[in-house]
Write a protein that holds these residues in place. Structure first.
Motif, PDB file in Angstrom:
ATOM      1  N   ILE A 279      40.773  66.897  66.621  1.00 13.86           N
ATOM      2  CA  ILE A 279      40.619  65.876  67.671  1.00 13.86           C
ATOM      3  C   ILE A 279      40.370  64.513  67.024  1.00 13.86           C
ATOM      4  O   ILE A 279      40.860  63.498  67.466  1.00 13.86           O
ATOM      5  CB  ILE A 279      39.439  66.269  68.607  1.00 13.86           C
ATOM      6  CG1 ILE A 279      39.777  67.548  69.372  1.00 13.86           C
ATOM      7  CG2 ILE A 279      39.102  65.133  69.564  1.00 13.86           C
ATOM      8  CD1 ILE A 279      38.590  68.193  70.046  1.00 13.86           C
ATOM      9  N   LYS A 280      39.586  64.514  65.932  1.00 17.83           N
ATOM     10  CA  LYS A 280      39.240  63.284  65.228  1.00 17.83           C
ATOM     11  C   LYS A 280      39.921  63.253  63.871  1.00 17.83           C
ATOM     12  O   LYS A 280      40.083  64.286  63.241  1.00 17.83           O
ATOM     13  CB  LYS A 280      37.727  63.255  64.966  1.00 17.83           C
ATOM     14  CG  LYS A 280      36.872  62.849  66.115  1.00 17.83           C
ATOM     15  CD  LYS A 280      36.965  61.376  66.406  1.00 17.83           C
ATOM     16  CE  LYS A 280      36.621  60.502  65.230  1.00 17.83           C
ATOM     17  NZ  LYS A 280      37.121  59.126  65.400  1.00 17.83           N
ATOM     18  N   SER A 281      40.269  62.049  63.404  1.00 18.60           N
ATOM     19  CA  SER A 281      40.711  61.922  62.007  1.00 18.60           C
ATOM     20  C   SER A 281      39.476  62.070  61.123  1.00 18.60           C
ATOM     21  O   SER A 281      38.402  61.605  61.487  1.00 18.60           O
ATOM     22  CB  SER A 281      41.289  60.532  61.779  1.00 18.60           C
ATOM     23  OG  SER A 281      42.462  60.392  62.514  1.00 18.60           O
ATOM     24  N   HIS A 282      39.641  62.706  59.967  1.00 14.70           N
ATOM     25  CA  HIS A 282      38.500  62.888  59.066  1.00 14.70           C
ATOM     26  C   HIS A 282      38.845  62.357  57.681  1.00 14.70           C
ATOM     27  O   HIS A 282      39.862  62.746  57.114  1.00 14.70           O
ATOM     28  CB  HIS A 282      38.136  64.370  58.955  1.00 14.70           C
ATOM     29  CG  HIS A 282      37.722  64.963  60.257  1.00 14.70           C
ATOM     30  ND1 HIS A 282      36.461  64.826  60.753  1.00 14.70           N
ATOM     31  CD2 HIS A 282      38.426  65.639  61.190  1.00 14.70           C
ATOM     32  CE1 HIS A 282      36.399  65.418  61.937  1.00 14.70           C
ATOM     33  NE2 HIS A 282      37.577  65.914  62.229  1.00 14.70           N
ATOM     34  N   ALA A 283      38.000  61.479  57.158  1.00 20.85           N
ATOM     35  CA  ALA A 283      38.249  60.904  55.828  1.00 20.85           C
ATOM     36  C   ALA A 283      37.352  61.604  54.817  1.00 20.85           C
ATOM     37  O   ALA A 283      36.195  61.912  55.108  1.00 20.85           O
ATOM     38  CB  ALA A 283      37.944  59.416  55.855  1.00 20.85           C
TER      39      ALA A 283
ATOM     40  N   LYS B  23      28.515  55.484  73.404  1.00 21.25           N
ATOM     41  CA  LYS B  23      28.409  56.138  72.087  1.00 21.25           C
ATOM     42  C   LYS B  23      29.675  56.925  71.785  1.00 21.25           C
ATOM     43  O   LYS B  23      30.117  57.000  70.642  1.00 21.25           O
ATOM     44  CB  LYS B  23      27.186  57.053  72.059  1.00 21.25           C
ATOM     45  CG  LYS B  23      25.880  56.283  71.961  1.00 21.25           C
ATOM     46  CD  LYS B  23      24.696  57.202  72.117  1.00 21.25           C
ATOM     47  CE  LYS B  23      23.404  56.419  72.275  1.00 21.25           C
ATOM     48  NZ  LYS B  23      22.296  57.269  72.724  1.00 21.25           N
ATOM     49  N   LEU B  24      30.234  57.527  72.822  1.00 13.92           N
ATOM     50  CA  LEU B  24      31.453  58.318  72.642  1.00 13.92           C
ATOM     51  C   LEU B  24      32.634  57.411  72.303  1.00 13.92           C
ATOM     52  O   LEU B  24      33.507  57.776  71.518  1.00 13.92           O
ATOM     53  CB  LEU B  24      31.734  59.090  73.942  1.00 13.92           C
ATOM     54  CG  LEU B  24      32.582  60.343  73.842  1.00 13.92           C
ATOM     55  CD1 LEU B  24      32.013  61.288  72.803  1.00 13.92           C
ATOM     56  CD2 LEU B  24      32.638  61.051  75.171  1.00 13.92           C
ATOM     57  N   GLN B  25      32.623  56.204  72.879  1.00 16.28           N
ATOM     58  CA  GLN B  25      33.724  55.268  72.644  1.00 16.28           C
ATOM     59  C   GLN B  25      33.756  54.811  71.179  1.00 16.28           C
ATOM     60  O   GLN B  25      34.813  54.541  70.628  1.00 16.28           O
ATOM     61  CB  GLN B  25      33.583  54.053  73.565  1.00 16.28           C
ATOM     62  CG  GLN B  25      34.837  53.201  73.601  1.00 16.28           C
ATOM     63  CD  GLN B  25      34.641  51.947  74.424  1.00 16.28           C
ATOM     64  OE1 GLN B  25      33.542  51.416  74.519  1.00 16.28           O
ATOM     65  NE2 GLN B  25      35.706  51.477  75.022  1.00 16.28           N
ATOM     66  N   LEU B  26      32.577  54.746  70.547  1.00 18.72           N
ATOM     67  CA  LEU B  26      32.501  54.404  69.120  1.00 18.72           C
ATOM     68  C   LEU B  26      33.305  55.387  68.299  1.00 18.72           C
ATOM     69  O   LEU B  26      33.983  55.045  67.350  1.00 18.72           O
ATOM     70  CB  LEU B  26      31.059  54.545  68.639  1.00 18.72           C
ATOM     71  CG  LEU B  26      30.138  53.378  68.780  1.00 18.72           C
ATOM     72  CD1 LEU B  26      28.778  53.796  68.328  1.00 18.72           C
ATOM     73  CD2 LEU B  26      30.648  52.225  67.937  1.00 18.72           C
ATOM     74  N   ASN B  27      33.173  56.659  68.676  1.00 19.06           N
ATOM     75  CA  ASN B  27      33.784  57.740  67.922  1.00 19.06           C
ATOM     76  C   ASN B  27      35.214  57.998  68.376  1.00 19.06           C
ATOM     77  O   ASN B  27      35.970  58.664  67.695  1.00 19.06           O
ATOM     78  CB  ASN B  27      32.920  58.990  68.127  1.00 19.06           C
ATOM     79  CG  ASN B  27      33.170  60.023  67.075  1.00 19.06           C
ATOM     80  OD1 ASN B  27      33.509  61.145  67.368  1.00 19.06           O
ATOM     81  ND2 ASN B  27      33.043  59.628  65.819  1.00 19.06           N
TER      82      ASN B  27
END
Length: 595
Positions: free
Chosen positions: A54-58, A315-319
């Motif tokens: 769901i999220k990109s991870h670096a 807070k969710l929008q940050l992520n």
């Protein structure tokens, strides 16, 4: 700087990106022992349960090649079309990309759209054919597809398997040899591009950045260009599996900054960080603003939780920078937010994350898209919500958004897919044969028609083989009307929807039948009606729960029973005037899932 490589992994959903990333981390000894698990970078429970990113991870890796040590900054990206904004942000922070293609399925729609995104940013592409250990792999056929798509040579395609680790050494070698080192000047004024951010309840907001020019040291006084806020860099560091602090970072590197930022408004993805004393001349060209595709109202179940919901969504929008929201109110549900999502899966994930990460129980209204309404005075009004539609008498025309959709499928399913698209008011633009038995269909479709269940239906028709990708394609005039649902003559604004004239009667009837099943019976009759303007097009009645008032009359004159029944009838009538009907949350959800 010559020994830094920044790259991302792009592919269609379920082509094995995260598994291959696991092998790269294992091979470079970045993750070992008990930390090693499947989908190591997918750190959200939701991602593991659904098996999707769901999220990109670096993450940063070290790799020794021909006696020299290289630093790899890898970003693993999602594959689903609803999270394509995550992919575009990751691509902006890289110089190269691994294009993963499943050897059992070949090229699919999202492969092509992510590839075009990478080519637009001039990224070096390394094609990798994954899942070579599978019995049903078709290497020769898929190789031909990749050569045709990329125009590369056949010997440039790396054959690999994320499960067995085959080809991982070749991939790492290709990253060193083919992907260019980042360009930039460590001595120039500082320029960092923020590509992601997360909220930490102890340390405030943590921003992830890529340094384009200059050097940043711990304790530097820095400025965020777009928001014009200034901070001290309390901690900077690189992204390993955990964050690992360092004293300084220079051009070409990817890292994080903690500076005690409390308010989520102060960090914008795509912003530039520079020094206060020696600022850069201009900010980095960031990303395009995200365009939400689907709008739905999100309301707290208890009205007093409104402020908590606002804090949670911020807070969710940050992520998740692709989430947009603005406050709105509804007669039935009180105060809440009109949220913009990139698709139905995105909406489902946000709802689930609000529940798990912030313990917020919410009601989501019927999703819809934004329409353009032209009044007879030729004013343009953007309508995201059926309740915001002006009076029908003043409307000249309504325009709805269209998308250009690309569907890649096997030739066996063409007939059923065309029938589905025609049923959704689609227009065929062209059809292209990609290879032997694979074909690309390009359709213009109204966005409002694909919002609900189009993707699910497409998957079931094609037994999971068709892949779907789309982009906005302007507005067109359409015959749209507002469908209202009335309970005892009172409209429930959360259930109203803007819909094409041809589908209104059918949908109205089905909604009434569904609500009849789901709304609990009261002590009075409830009329469930669907209406277009003043015209009722469908009706169902939820019968009252009746107490047997004549049970105590044993024998005797009929007039005694009649008197008791009349008395009950008057009571029911009075109750109907003052009684209100509660619509349960599952009724809102069921209406969304009407097939």
């Amino acid at each position: 700087m010559n020994r830094i490589r920044n790259f991302c992994i792009i592919a269609h959903i379920d082509h094995g990106k995260s598994t291959l990333a696991d092998r790269l981390l294992e091979y470079t000894n970045t993750v070992a022992g008990k930390e090693m698990q499947a989908q190591v970078l997918d750190n959200m429970d939701l991602e593991r349960e659904r098996g999707i990113t769901i999220k990109s991870h670096a993450i940063q890796m070290s790799y020794t090649f021909k006696g020299e040590e290289y630093v790899f900054n890898l970003i693993d990206t999602p594959g689903h079309v609803d999270f394509s904004y995550e992919v575009s942000r990751s691509i902006a922070a890289c110089e190269g990309a691994l294009l993963i293609v499943d050897a059992t399925q070949g090229i699919q729609a999202q492969t092509i759209s992510n590839l075009y995104m990478a080519i637009e940013h001039d990224l070096e592409i390394i094609p990798v054919m994954n899942k070579m250990d599978m019995d049903n792999a078709m290497p020769e056929e898929v190789e031909d597809q990749i050569v045709e798509l990329l125009g590369c040579k056949q010997n440039e395609i790396i054959r690999a398997s994320g499960k067995t680790g085959m080809g991982v050494a070749e991939i790492l070698q290709a990253i060193v040899e083919r992907i260019p080192a980042p360009k930039g000047d460590p001595e120039a004024p500082l320029q960092c591009l923020i590509f992601d951010s997360v909220f930490n309840s102890f340390r405030g907001i943590i921003a992830y950045f890529k340094i384009v020019n200059g050097t940043i040291n711990k304790g530097d006084f820095v400025k965020f260009v777009n928001t014009e806020k200034e901070y001290f860099a309390d901690e900077i560091g690189i992204l390993k599996l955990e964050m690992s602090p360092t004293q300084s970072l220079s051009a070409g590197n990817v890292g994080y900054i903690i500076s005690g930022i409390k308010a989520s408004r102060e960090v914008k993805v795509g912003d530039t960080i520079t020094h206060v004393k020696r600022p850069c001349l201009k900010s980095i060209e960031g990303f395009q603003e995200v365009k939400p595709m689907v709008f739905a109202g999100v309301y707290p179940i208890e009205t007093e939780d409104f402020e908590d919901l606002r804090a949670s969504i911020e807070k969710l929008q940050l992520n998740d920078a692709s989430l947009t929201f603005e406050p709105e109110s509804s007669i039935a549900l009180g105060f809440g937010f009109r949220c913009g999502f990139l698709g139905m899966l995105h909406m489902e994930i946000i709802q689930e994350r609000l529940d798990r990460e912030f313990d917020m129980n919410v009601i989501t209204t019927v999703p819809n898209v934004s329409y353009r309404v032209f009044t007879k005075k030729d004013e343009l009004i953007e309508v995201h919500n059926p309740a915001g539609l002006p009076d029908i008498v003043t409307i000249d025309r309504i325009e709805e958004p269209y998308i250009r959709a690309s569907i890649i499928t096997r030739t066996d399913y063409i007939g059923q897919i065309m029938t589905l698209c025609l049923g959704k008011r689609g227009e065929l633009v062209k059809q292209i044969y990609i290879s032997g038995n694979r074909m690309e269909l390009i359709y213009d479709l109204p966005l409002g028609e694909i919002v609900f269940d189009f993707y699910d239906k497409l998957k079931s028709i094609s037994k999971g083989y068709a892949s779907f990708d789309y982009h906005p394609h302007g507005f067109r005039p359409s015959k749209l009307i507002k469908l209202d649902i009335l309970l005892n003559g009172e409209p429930v604004d959360a259930l109203s929807s803007l819909i094409h004239f041809d589908n209104a009667v059918n949908l109205g009837r089905r909604m009434c039948e569904k609500l009849k099943e789901l709304i609990p019976r009261q002590q009075f009759d409830i009329a469930v009606q669907a209406a277009i303007g003043a015209k009722i097009i469908a009706r169902e009645t939820i019968k009252a729960v009746r107490k047997d008032v004549t049970a105590k009359c044993y024998g005797g004159d009929i007039s005694r029973k009649r008197k008791l029944l009349e008395k009950q009838k008057k009571g029911k009538k009075r109750m109907k005037q003052i009684g209100n009907v509660e619509v349960p949350q599952k009724a809102f959800l069921a209406v969304l899932k009407l097939d």
